[in-house]
Design a protein around this motif. Structure first.
Motif, PDB file in Angstrom:
ATOM      1  N   ARG A 292      -1.640 118.395  12.011  1.00 17.26           N
ATOM      2  CA  ARG A 292      -1.528 116.932  12.005  1.00 17.26           C
ATOM      3  C   ARG A 292      -0.307 116.503  12.790  1.00 17.26           C
ATOM      4  NH1 ARG A 292      -2.292 115.919   5.689  1.00 17.26           N
ATOM      5  NH2 ARG A 292      -4.555 116.063   5.635  1.00 17.26           N
ATOM      6  N   ARG A 293      -0.411 115.355  13.388  1.00 13.22           N
ATOM      7  CA  ARG A 293       0.765 114.841  14.090  1.00 13.22           C
ATOM      8  C   ARG A 293       1.817 114.444  13.073  1.00 13.22           C
ATOM      9  NH1 ARG A 293      -1.395 111.358  19.208  1.00 13.22           N
ATOM     10  NH2 ARG A 293       0.512 112.006  20.188  1.00 13.22           N
ATOM     11  N   PRO A 294       3.072 114.580  13.337  1.00 13.60           N
ATOM     12  CA  PRO A 294       3.644 115.188  14.537  1.00 13.60           C
ATOM     13  C   PRO A 294       3.628 116.711  14.464  1.00 13.60           C
ATOM     14  CG  PRO A 294       5.386 114.424  13.096  1.00 13.60           C
ATOM     15  CD  PRO A 294       4.103 114.038  12.439  1.00 13.60           C
ATOM     16  N   ASP A 295       3.275 117.313  15.573  1.00 12.47           N
ATOM     17  CA  ASP A 295       3.280 118.760  15.697  1.00 12.47           C
ATOM     18  C   ASP A 295       4.737 119.260  15.630  1.00 12.47           C
ATOM     19  OD1 ASP A 295       1.130 120.832  17.109  1.00 12.47           O
ATOM     20  OD2 ASP A 295       3.232 121.370  17.399  1.00 12.47           O
ATOM     21  N   ILE A 296       4.891 120.499  15.130  1.00  9.67           N
ATOM     22  CA  ILE A 296       6.254 121.040  15.044  1.00  9.67           C
ATOM     23  C   ILE A 296       6.911 121.070  16.410  1.00  9.67           C
ATOM     24  CG2 ILE A 296       7.674 123.020  14.425  1.00  9.67           C
ATOM     25  CD1 ILE A 296       5.600 123.986  12.644  1.00  9.67           C
ATOM     26  N   ARG A 297       6.100 121.406  17.430  1.00 13.05           N
ATOM     27  CA  ARG A 297       6.676 121.526  18.768  1.00 13.05           C
ATOM     28  C   ARG A 297       7.313 120.203  19.193  1.00 13.05           C
ATOM     29  NH1 ARG A 297       1.287 124.573  20.517  1.00 13.05           N
ATOM     30  NH2 ARG A 297       0.599 123.040  19.019  1.00 13.05           N
ATOM     31  N   GLN A 298       6.632 119.105  18.850  1.00  7.70           N
ATOM     32  CA  GLN A 298       7.188 117.801  19.186  1.00  7.70           C
ATOM     33  C   GLN A 298       8.533 117.612  18.508  1.00  7.70           C
ATOM     34  OE1 GLN A 298       4.801 114.473  17.927  1.00  7.70           O
ATOM     35  NE2 GLN A 298       6.537 113.082  18.034  1.00  7.70           N
ATOM     36  N   ARG A 299       8.593 117.921  17.232  1.00 10.18           N
ATOM     37  CA  ARG A 299       9.829 117.698  16.481  1.00 10.18           C
ATOM     38  C   ARG A 299      10.964 118.545  17.045  1.00 10.18           C
ATOM     39  NH1 ARG A 299       9.422 116.386  10.600  1.00 10.18           N
ATOM     40  NH2 ARG A 299       7.511 115.235  10.327  1.00 10.18           N
ATOM     41  N   VAL A 300      10.639 119.820  17.323  1.00 11.35           N
ATOM     42  CA  VAL A 300      11.689 120.705  17.814  1.00 11.35           C
ATOM     43  C   VAL A 300      12.131 120.262  19.207  1.00 11.35           C
ATOM     44  CG1 VAL A 300      12.246 123.057  18.482  1.00 11.35           C
ATOM     45  CG2 VAL A 300      10.889 122.636  16.422  1.00 11.35           C
ATOM     46  N   ILE A 301      11.152 119.973  20.055  1.00 15.54           N
ATOM     47  CA  ILE A 301      11.515 119.613  21.424  1.00 15.54           C
ATOM     48  C   ILE A 301      12.292 118.300  21.445  1.00 15.54           C
ATOM     49  CG2 ILE A 301      10.531 118.879  23.635  1.00 15.54           C
ATOM     50  CD1 ILE A 301       8.456 121.102  23.261  1.00 15.54           C
ATOM     51  N   GLU A 302      11.918 117.361  20.598  1.00 15.27           N
ATOM     52  CA  GLU A 302      12.679 116.111  20.551  1.00 15.27           C
ATOM     53  C   GLU A 302      14.124 116.380  20.126  1.00 15.27           C
ATOM     54  OE1 GLU A 302      10.816 112.985  18.350  1.00 15.27           O
ATOM     55  OE2 GLU A 302       9.194 112.771  19.798  1.00 15.27           O
ATOM     56  N   ALA A 303      14.278 117.301  19.185  1.00 12.51           N
ATOM     57  CA  ALA A 303      15.637 117.625  18.738  1.00 12.51           C
ATOM     58  C   ALA A 303      16.419 118.300  19.869  1.00 12.51           C
ATOM     59  CB  ALA A 303      15.585 118.515  17.515  1.00 12.51           C
ATOM     60  N   VAL A 304      15.751 119.203  20.591  1.00  9.13           N
ATOM     61  CA  VAL A 304      16.420 119.886  21.702  1.00  9.13           C
ATOM     62  C   VAL A 304      16.802 118.869  22.769  1.00  9.13           C
ATOM     63  CG1 VAL A 304      16.087 121.532  23.578  1.00  9.13           C
ATOM     64  CG2 VAL A 304      15.273 122.090  21.288  1.00  9.13           C
TER      65      VAL A 304
END
Lengths: 528, 392, 339
Positions: free
Chosen positions: A92-104
């Protein structure tokens, strides 16, 4: 507190057991007294504040300086992420990748990094569509980077896009994405769904090319990997780790971010799939009956659409980052924590229900080759120690195995099925005789680079994935499969489970022991 | 004598056409074909002889006549009533076993000097097929003056007869005439060494063409589209490198020739495509998988077809026909009569195995229905066996 | 008694006409004139002054009925139907950033945690836009803070605001004890709140400084603030516009900001305003650019440039060009569909 996995001995009072059957499921009675069913551990509790956990991990990495300290203004930063093959089904959105990449990226913005590229590390998989990228990365990242050409997909056939970093002592070529290789920092964002994922396999496989992949994606390696879910006994991983060493010495600085997810796989109304049958209440039974009956009458195209639209409630259970090997060690422990089930002794017959999805047919069709790969490649290899089924034993899978192929995603699969498998099913012969032709076929390259097609050589890898099982097993039986397609795969078709047991007895003798791998969710059997 | 005859009965042709559309081969029952006791045929000329068929094959062109779907083109080229059957192995009155070369060219018609084609030995291209001492008829089996193989007796010109060697069975001998057609088709356009050749169709003609390509051309890959298991097996045995299903052919050719594609049209493709079916779909398919400046040879008898010829124009493809036989120029420079090559091919490729089943004349309805559904019913060549007919 | 004036005239007319008029007079008298006290309000005796009752309007309007089940059901219909349709036609919002609320989504059968949504405010449309954009389960459990001195001045407007929008009257000048206690009570009961911290619609198209009410409510209840930026509403129906000018809008939700222990309201309010400012930048440019500028505190302020007069207005048009209001043609994304 989630309950651990366990092994159920089937007796006369045991209810029939759930089997996947592609875009449907069935309940099958297993012979009492000599069967057992392996149930996966229940989903581990998720991290409550995901964003805080991510920030904390980035600030406190393992064997590495904090991410912020690795960045400097004016640097070249590349963020690579796992492609559509993970997780399954899509989360489900948000995908983990989104969260991690946004943090990076937030960190990068603070430091003042301007030159950022985000690359889908898809190796020889198909490119992701815009919708799929938006799903994995979120609209904000997509809208900010894609129009500038700073968010794109790895292209292993781009003549100007790859850099060779040398060879391992074993003579294995190490080639990775040029932009990644030339970066001051390569951040890899991974989702570890099974123990096979992650570690050096992320960069050394995800960002590499056919020239590099062929050293570990081959019959010999796969037969030496017992199993490829167990990194320490997997030749596949040894090769990747050797390449990792080259990457470490002559490649870019790598900051590996690995995440694990729990096995909370299916949302309403499919939750009953992960429930133990004797705990099915009236609601679960009604849902089961209603869905199976409805799916029986649903055209398969529509059923596929329904199933591929499922968004899984997967949640993150851990995140660790820093130096690749140290990180992966912890990640693997966390995966085992969720998936390992202790099982005593091998079995004569291993049964498994094959679902509608595999890592290679998201939003697509589970074609016969993927069925073979899912059963004999993935499920068979879901072991640590010894295979669940004894040498010379039998695997029985349930799947309709329609000879249907997605013409856009799997063009080389069609040719592999029609031309290669019609000739032989022996992985070693196939490798020697056909692999090069398919890998170097300009048309497949073109479709891989510009369309949404898996690379020409990809079906071979699927077949190699199953090669250990093929050498190990006495017979493979597919219940409910299209007979012609099943025979083409070199398997034996059976119309019912009891027919399959009859056929299996020719190979394993009378009163064989049976073990069923009860999925979903996924698990790994620790066989002693 | 007893013979199956086709007379010019318009209503019968119409009903055959309808029946044939509903179930291939059922024109035998509803159509113009009738089994009759007929008076002996007069010898058209002094040198003509009587022969008594032993085996007589059922050919695709016979089937379309029986089902009433032959092209109107043939109207001036046949004369009614005729007895079909041109794949014939027969006994002569003086005890020889012979194979008939059925084309009724200038020599048989008593035309002297012969037409230019006959003079060159290109019998199949004879320009006098409706003239001379015989009534119209492109071959024995379509002419009212000669009788045909589907009867107990017929007449033939000595130039049409080829002695069958002692060790060759009747089944082998009956394959000589179709094998000759296949050889002619295989040699119709030059094939360079190592060329990729695609053969569409794996009925009798398709299989024989594969064998002929292997035997007489330096072709490299021979890709064949077949439908039924026995066809796949035979095609492989006869020399096809790859046998696939017809829907797979374009993908196989694409991969074998490492082509790209524009939609359904391959950018490259096979050097030569031999279409042994000959309908709109197969000829169009052939044009899509042949390389630019390559050749599509239409071997199977087409009728009226609808084609998209833009590709022919744009890619400068040749579309050529291949009919019958005559004199061949081999790749090594030799020149030989097609029938001589056919005898050697039949012997070497053991083509007698293609004769799947034989029927006595009176079961002609079953025989024709079997032949019309040969692939589906696991057969290749169906023939009439007249060796035991009481009326011989 | 204004109502009796025509009657008296009629009576006079009847007298002039005569007999026929008399019978009419009697009828008229019977139908209206017979209804007296207690059917009519009593007349105030001379020399008596009635003390003025406390107003039941404005900040004192009682809205509890609008949060009962029947009113909620009616509201759900109104919002799903006419309101949604109206907003869609007039403002056609693009909604972004909902994924940022994912962590607050309740498990099944649980009530959603109370959130305080704080959008910028340019138009009356803002409330409708937010009610359309805020996702379930919050949408059906939200109250809207509305200016007591604007929406609750007459019974009809107060009732319709309460019914349609679930509005509660809020003093905009200062957060009075009464309305703040009431809002806190609602949050404790699990209601989410939609508050416009600017306190009113922008007078000139640029934003106004945020008032501390939302920050105070959040700090004292623990309910996180959700910054929201609405782009384009001002160009459709800004303050002072007489007619709707339909166009397109964008509603962007930001990362919820939970109150931080020990932070004073003023600081928190600044944090909220900054968050909305960053969202505004994100909405008009892209997320990465906004983050980069945020790191350097260079996001363009919502309140617009410092200078006054025509240059301020001039800059506004440039600003609007960046947003949805500046997009004239719809950019339809075409993407191959494979199935």
């Amino acid at each position: 507190m989630p309950r651990p996995g366990f092994v159920l001995e089937v007796d006369r009072s045991t209810p029939p057991t759930l089997f996947w059957r592609g875009e449907n499921f069935s309940l099958e009675k297993l012979p009492a007294g000599r069967s057992r069913v392996i149930y996966a551990p229940e989903p581990l509790p998720a991290i409550k504040d995901v964003d805080a956990a991510i920030r904390h991990a980035l600030a406190n990495p393992i064997d590495s300086d904090p991410l912020k300290a690795l960045m400097f203004s004016g640097m070249k930063l590349t963020i690579a992420f796992d492609d559509i093959s993970l997780p399954l089904p899509k989360m489900r959105r948000p995908d983990i990748r989104q969260r991690v990449i946004e943090a990076v990226l937030d960190t990068a913005a603070e430091v003042g990094v301007d030159d950022v590229h985000i690359i889908a590390a898809l190796a020889l998989h198909r490119r992701m569509t815009e919708d799929e990228l938006r799903h994995a990365l979120g609209d904000r990242v997509y809208d900010a980077f894609a129009p500038r050409g700073q968010l794109y997909q790895h292209d292993a056939e781009d003549p100007n896009g790859m850099t060779s970093l040398g060879q391992t002592p074993h003579g294995e070529d190490v080639e990775i994405n040029k932009r990644a290789a030339e970066s001051d920092l390569l951040v890899y964002v991974n989702i570890n769904m099974v123990a096979m994922d992650g570690g050096w396999k992320s960069t050394a496989t995800g960002l590499s090319s056919y020239r590099s992949l062929r050293h570990h994606h081959n019959v010999n390696t796969m037969r030496q990997s017992r199993s490829f879910m167990d990194q320490h006994r997997s030749e596949l991983h040894h090769s990747n780790w050797r390449m990792g060493k080259v990457l470490k010495e002559s490649g870019p600085r790598i900051f590996q971010i690995e995440t694990t997810i729990n096995t909370d796989t299916f949302p309403a109304p499919f939750e009953f799939l992960s429930k133990r049958e004797w705990e099915w209440g009236a609601k679960e039974r009604a849902t089961y009956l209603a869905t199976t009956k409805a799916l029986n009458r649903t055209p398969v195209k529509l059923a596929r659409k329904i199933f591929h639209s499922i968004e899984s409630p997967h949640q993150m259970t851990s995140i660790q980052c820093g130096e690749v090997e140290a990180v992966h060690k912890i990640t693997t422990e966390n995966v085992w924590k969720q998936q390992l089930v202790e099982v005593k002794g091998q079995t004569d017959i291993l049964t498994m229900g094959i679902p509608f999805i595999s890592p290679y047919n998201v939003h697509s069709i589970m074609n016969p080759i993927l069925v073979a790969c899912m059963g004999l490649g993935y499920y068979f290899n879901m072991y640590k120690g010894k295979p669940l089924v004894r040498e010379g034993g039998v695997v029985i899978m349930t799947h309709p195995t329609y000879p249907d192929f997605h013409p856009v995603h799997h063009p080389s699969y069609i040719d592999f099925f029609e031309q290669v498998l019609a000739d032989t099913t022996d992985p070693a012969v196939i490798e020697a005789k056909y692999e090069k032709q398919f890998a170097e076929d300009e048309w497949y390259k073109h479709l891989y680079r510009t369309g949404y097609a898996y690379h020409g050589v990809h079906p071979f890898y699927m077949w190699y994935w199953a090669s250990h099982a093929m050498a190990h097993l006495g017979r493979t039986i597919v219940v409910g499969g299209d007979p012609r397609a099943v025979r083409r795969l070199g398997f034996t078709p059976a119309s019912t489970m009891s027919d399959a047991f009859e056929i299996a007895q020719d190979v394993v003798g009378p009163s064989p022991t049976v073990t069923h791998l009860h999925t979903p969710p996924l698990m790994v059997a620790d066989v002693s | 004598m007893r013979a199956l005859r086709i007379d010019r009965k318009v209503a019968r042709f119409a009903s055959a056409r309808v029946a044939g559309m509903l179930a291939p081969g059922s024109g035998a029952k509803w159509g113009p074909l009738e089994l009759d006791d007929v008076p002996a045929i007069a010898l058209p000329g002094e040198d003509w002889v009587r022969i008594h068929p032993r085996l007589s094959g059922i050919c695709g062109s016979d089937l379309s006549t029986v089902d009433g779907v032959s092209s109107r083109y043939f109207e001036p080229l046949v004369s009614f009533p005729f007895t079909p059957g041109h794949e014939v192995v027969a006994d002569t009155d003086d005890g020889r076993r012979v194979v008939l070369e059925p084309v009724l060219g200038c020599v048989t018609r008593g035309i002297d000097p012969a037409c230019p084609a006959c003079a060159r030995g290109e019998l199949g291209n004879c320009e006098r097929l409706a003239f001379g001492i015989l009534d119209a008829g492109l071959q024995t089996g379509f002419c009212c003056d000669t009788g045909g193989g589907w009867g107990t007796e017929m007449v033939a010109h000595p130039s049409q007869l080829h002695d069958v060697p002692e060790d060759l069975s009747d089944e082998a001998a009956v394959m000589v005439e179709p094998a000759a057609c296949a050889i002619h088709a295989a040699l119709r356009v030059p094939i360079t060494p190592g060329a990729t050749v695609a053969v569409i169709g794996a009925g009798t003609l398709g299989l024989l063409t594969v064998a002929a390509l292997r035997a007489f051309t330096p072709a490299g890959q021979i890709v064949t589209a077949a439908r039924y298991p026995h066809q796949i097996r035979l095609a492989k045995e006869l020399g096809a490198s790859i046998v696939c299903e017809s829907g797979e052919l374009s993908r196989v050719v694409r991969r074998q020739t490492a082509s790209m594609a524009y939609g359904d049209q391959l950018t490259g493709g096979a050097d030569v495509v031999l279409d042994c079916v000959g309908d709109s779909a197969t000829i169009s398919g052939a044009l899509q998988i042949v390389r630019p400046r390559g050749s599509v040879v239409v071997v199977g008898m087409p009728s009226s077809v609808k084609l998209e010829l833009t590709t022919l124009w744009h890619r400068e493809t040749s579309l050529v026909g291949a009919y019958a036989y005559g004199t061949e120029h081999l790749a090594d420079g030799r020149t030989a009569r097609t029938f001589d090559l056919a005898f050697s091919l039949v012997r070497e490729a053991r083509l007698e195995r293609l004769v799947s089943v034989t029927y006595p004349l009176h079961q002609y309805e079953d025989a024709i229905s079997h032949a019309a559904n040969a692939g589906r019913r696991g057969a290749v060549k169906v023939a009439f066996d007249l060796r035991h007919d009481r009326k011989r | 008694m204004k109502g009796s004036q025509p009657l008296r005239e009629m009576r006079l007319a009847g007298r002039a006409i005569g007999a026929r008029g008399r019978s009419m007079r009697t009828r008229a008298k019977r139908s209206v004139g017979s209804v007296g006290f207690p059917y009519r309000a009593p007349e105030v005796p001379r020399g008596v002054t009635v003390p003025e009752l406390p107003s039941r309007l404005e900040a004192n309007y009682e809205t509890a009925w609008a949060r009962e089940a029947p009113a909620r059901a009616v509201r759900r219909l109104l919002q799903a139907g006419p309101l949604r349709l109206f907003v869609k036609i007039v403002a056609d919002p693009e909604i972004a950033g909902l994924d940022r609320l994912a962590d607050f989504r309740p498990a099944k059968n649980e009530d959603p945690p109370a959130l305080i949504f704080t959008p910028n405010h340019h138009s009356h449309l803002d409330t409708g836009l937010c009610l359309m954009a805020i996702p379930e389960p919050w949408r059906s459990k939200i109250v809207v803070g509305a200016a007591a001195d604007y929406f609750f001045t007459t019974r009809i407007s107060a009732a319709s605001s309460a019914l349609m929008l679930n509005a509660i009257p809020i003093d905009r000048e200062s957060l009075s004890r009464k309305s703040s206690d009431f809002a806190k009570q609602l949050i404790d009961e699990g209601w989410s709140l939609l508050l416009f911290p600017e306190g009113g619609r922008s007078p000139d198209g640029w934003g106004q400084p945020f008032k501390g009410g939302a920050a105070y409510l959040s700090a004292s209840t623990g309910a996180p603030i959700v910054p929201v930026y609405i782009d384009g509403a001002g160009a459709i129906f800004g303050k002072g516009m007489k007619r709707l000018k339909p166009g397109r809008t964008k509603v962007v939700f930001g990362q919820p900001l939970p109150p931080v222990e020990g932070e004073n309201t003023r600081r928190f309010n600044e944090r909220i305003e900054l968050a909305v400012t960053e969202l505004g930048d994100e909405a008009l440019s892209d997320w990465w650019g906004a983050r980069q500028r945020a790191a350097e505190r260079r996001n363009p302020a919502l309140t617009g440039p410092e200078y006054r007069g025509w240059r301020r207005q001039w800059a506004l048009s440039e600003h609007r060009k960046l947003g949805k209001a500046g997009q004239r043609t719809r950019q339809k994304r075409t993407w191959p569909k494979f199935d």
